[in-house]
Design an enzyme around this catalytic site. Structure first.
Site, short mmCIF file in Angstrom:
data_model
loop_
_atom_site.label_atom_id
_atom_site.label_comp_id
_atom_site.label_asym_id
_atom_site.label_seq_id
_atom_site.Cartn_x
_atom_site.Cartn_y
_atom_site.Cartn_z
CG LEU A 470 -1.94 -1.18 1.24
CD1 LEU A 470 -2.73 -1.19 2.53
CD2 LEU A 470 -2.88 -1.14 0.03
CG HIS A 471 4.19 1.54 0.84
ND1 HIS A 471 5.20 0.70 1.29
CD2 HIS A 471 3.36 1.72 1.91
CE1 HIS A 471 4.99 0.39 2.56
NE2 HIS A 471 3.88 0.99 2.95
#
Length: 567
Positions: A470-471
């Site tokens: 989730l980056h």
């Protein structure tokens, strides 16, 4: 009666938007409007503010935009789910609360790009320090009076002790602070948790100044486009309560993140001319880099069963949840007051890399991010994945409808280097988890399991099992080349006036670690650039460089006498 007008309209009340709202509205003569498409982060909402409740908002339509990729070619055509915060505070209101700046050499890499000379580590460090209060103690590398109060994970479970001992047995080092002089190594992690509550960007930056008369915050306000007069942004259109509205702006600041910011630029006529023509969007400015250069971190969980009943699994059983809720609500302690990601570290998987290319998060339980467990009873796991893969993807609008999620592909595992480092990552993690320190607990590998051994078996497992960390980042990168979108000296969009971008999309390269801290640093530095303030002077401190044989601890530390590099 004319449209409302503000000096600054901030599109997105997420991490960067909250920081900008705080800093820019500090000037009482400056009017600031924040438009956030999601809901408010109500103080009574336990799913946001209880750290251990982090699995609940992810996947919920009330908190999460629920993006997913197009089929990923190298993951067997799988679509990869991407959670993004649909709430004030953005993803800082639903993330894992792990606070990591990245490696100093990340910013040295940024600074090697033309125009980014003042984005090197020593220029960025003062802004990292300005934004934080490190509860463990301020020093030359850590701040002591910023809005982000950071607690260090206690990591008292015996499985953490075994993990840290195992890393040393495997030939790695412990470090005092992964956000300090030396990131490389293993340690307890800083977390944006304070006194048992999540401290999101909204709670740290926005809510303390909500009573400023020159600051207006509107939630459930979906911006549908930037309005232009020629090449100058003059306002935005947005939807709220079913009505189309417009607001004029001295400047428009896009803070929607690496997915929404390029989507909004393209919807507004800023992007690749061919794409916009295909989607029926009138061209305002041809800028082919918008939505390109998409980067991320992919991760897997390596899970083991435990022979000893020492994991936190029993405490998370359903019948224990009323007790957890009571302890958290009235005492701000117990299992509800931690994000459980209390320790981990960074290591190099091979001698070709100059600084760590692997990140480890250790958990004293075997569990999936959605809260499901692969085994009954006790277990433990590490989250592992390469940090700066050379894969690149894109974000592109599908239509002129701002409510339709854009097409998105990361091209995970699409390069030889990425595949090589993935195999190395699994082998390094297994090596650590099978050291003597784990002997009292090791009851066998659950996932991927002993049947996954060869390079191709490992890669096939990764293709089936990996999840995003989730980056997402880098889709409107700073720079001066033809694929750059943002001027690194001003944060203005190239070729346009009155329009700036401040969020993870401006990264030229994804940083080594979770990206919340770098986003906040970018916002702090950008606030000075936007307001015309004198930038903070660069720091004058050393930092660890493996290639140059720097001491493991800061110069003068007596521990350097006995330290040496791992073989």
């Amino acid at each position: 009666m004319g449209a409302e007008r503000f000096d600054y309209v901030i599109v997105g009340g997420g991490s960067a938007g909250c920081a900008l709202a705080n800093r820019l509205s500090a000037d009482a003569g400056t009017s600031v409007l924040v438009l956030e498409a999601g809901r408010s982060d109500y103080r009574i909402d336990p799913f946001i503010h209880m750290p251990a409740a982090l699995p609940f908002p992810i996947g919920s339509r009330f908190y999460d935009w629920k993006y997913e990729t197009d089929p990923e070619p190298e993951l067997g055509g799988r679509k990869v789910y991407h959670a993004r915060g649909k709430v004030l505070g953005g993803s800082s209101s639903i993330n894992g609360m792990i606070f990591q700046r990245g490696n100093p050499l990340d910013y040295e890499r940024w600074a090697r790009e033309p125009g980014l000379e003042e984005w090197d580590y020593l220029h960025c460090l003062p802004y990292f320090k300005r934004m934080e209060t490190c509860v463990a103690g301020a020093d030359d590398w850590r701040g002591g009076d910023g809005p982000l109060k950071l607690e260090r994970g206690p990591a008292t479970n015996p499985l953490f002790d075994a993990f840290f001992k195992a890393t040393v047995e495997a030939g790695y080092h412990l470090t005092d602070d992964v956000n300090g002089y030396r990131q490389e190594g293993f340690a307890k992690f800083d977390r944006n948790v304070y006194r048992g509550r999540r401290l999101s960007a909204a709670r740290a930056y926005l809510h303390p100044v909500r009573n400023r008369k020159n600051l207006t915050v509107r939630t459930r306000a979906l911006v549908t486009g930037v309005r232009f007069d020629g090449k100058r942004a003059v306002g935005v259109d947005y939807l709220r309560a079913g009505r189309h509205r417009a607001v004029e702006a001295g400047e428009v600041l896009l803070c929607g993140g690496a997915i929404n910011t390029p989507q909004l630029l393209q919807l507004s006529g800023v992007g690749d001319e061919t794409l916009l023509k295909e989607r029926g969007v009138p061209l305002v400015h041809h800028l082919p880099g918008v939505g390109e250069n998409l980067q991320d971190h992919l991760e897997v969980y390596i899970q083991y069963a435990s022979k000893e009943p020492v994991s936190i699994a029993p405490g998370l059983a359903w019948h224990q949840r009323p007790k957890i809720a009571y302890q958290w609500l009235f005492q701000r302690k117990g299992l509800g007051a931690t994000n459980h990601f209390e320790g981990g570290g960074f290591a190099r998987s091979n001698e070709d890399v100059d600084y760590p290319n692997l990140m480890f998060h250790f958990l004293p339980i075997a569990i999936r991010y959605d809260g499901s467990s692969p085994v009954e009873g006790h277990g433990y796991q590490v989250h592992i994945g390469p940090m700066y893969a050379d894969t690149r993807g894109y974000v592109r609008i599908r239509s002129r409808d701002p409510r339709e999620h854009p097409a998105m592909r990361f091209n995970y595992l699409s390069t030889p280097t990425d595949r090589k480092e993935w195999v190395e990552a699994i082998r390094v993690a297994r090596d650590i988890l099978n050291q003597p320190a784990f002997a009292p607990y090791n009851d066998g590998e659950i996932s991927p399991g002993p049947s996954v051994e060869t390079d191709e078996e490992i890669l096939e497992w990764v293709r089936k099992d990996a999840e995003t960390a989730l980056h997402p980042s880098c889709t409107a990168k700073m720079g001066t080349d033809e694929m750059s979108v943002v001027d690194p000296r001003s944060m203005k969009v190239h070729g346009l006036e009155g329009l700036r971008v401040v969020d993870a999309s401006v990264f030229p390269f994804v940083t080594n670690g979770n990206i919340y801290a770098p986003v906040m640093m970018v916002a702090e530095k950008a606030a000075d650039l936007i307001a015309g303030n004198t930038p903070l002077p660069p720091a004058d401190v050393p930092f660890y460089r493996y290639r140059e044989g720097d001491p493991l601890y800061p110069p003068g530390d007596p521990r350097n006498v006995a330290s040496k590099e791992p073989s």
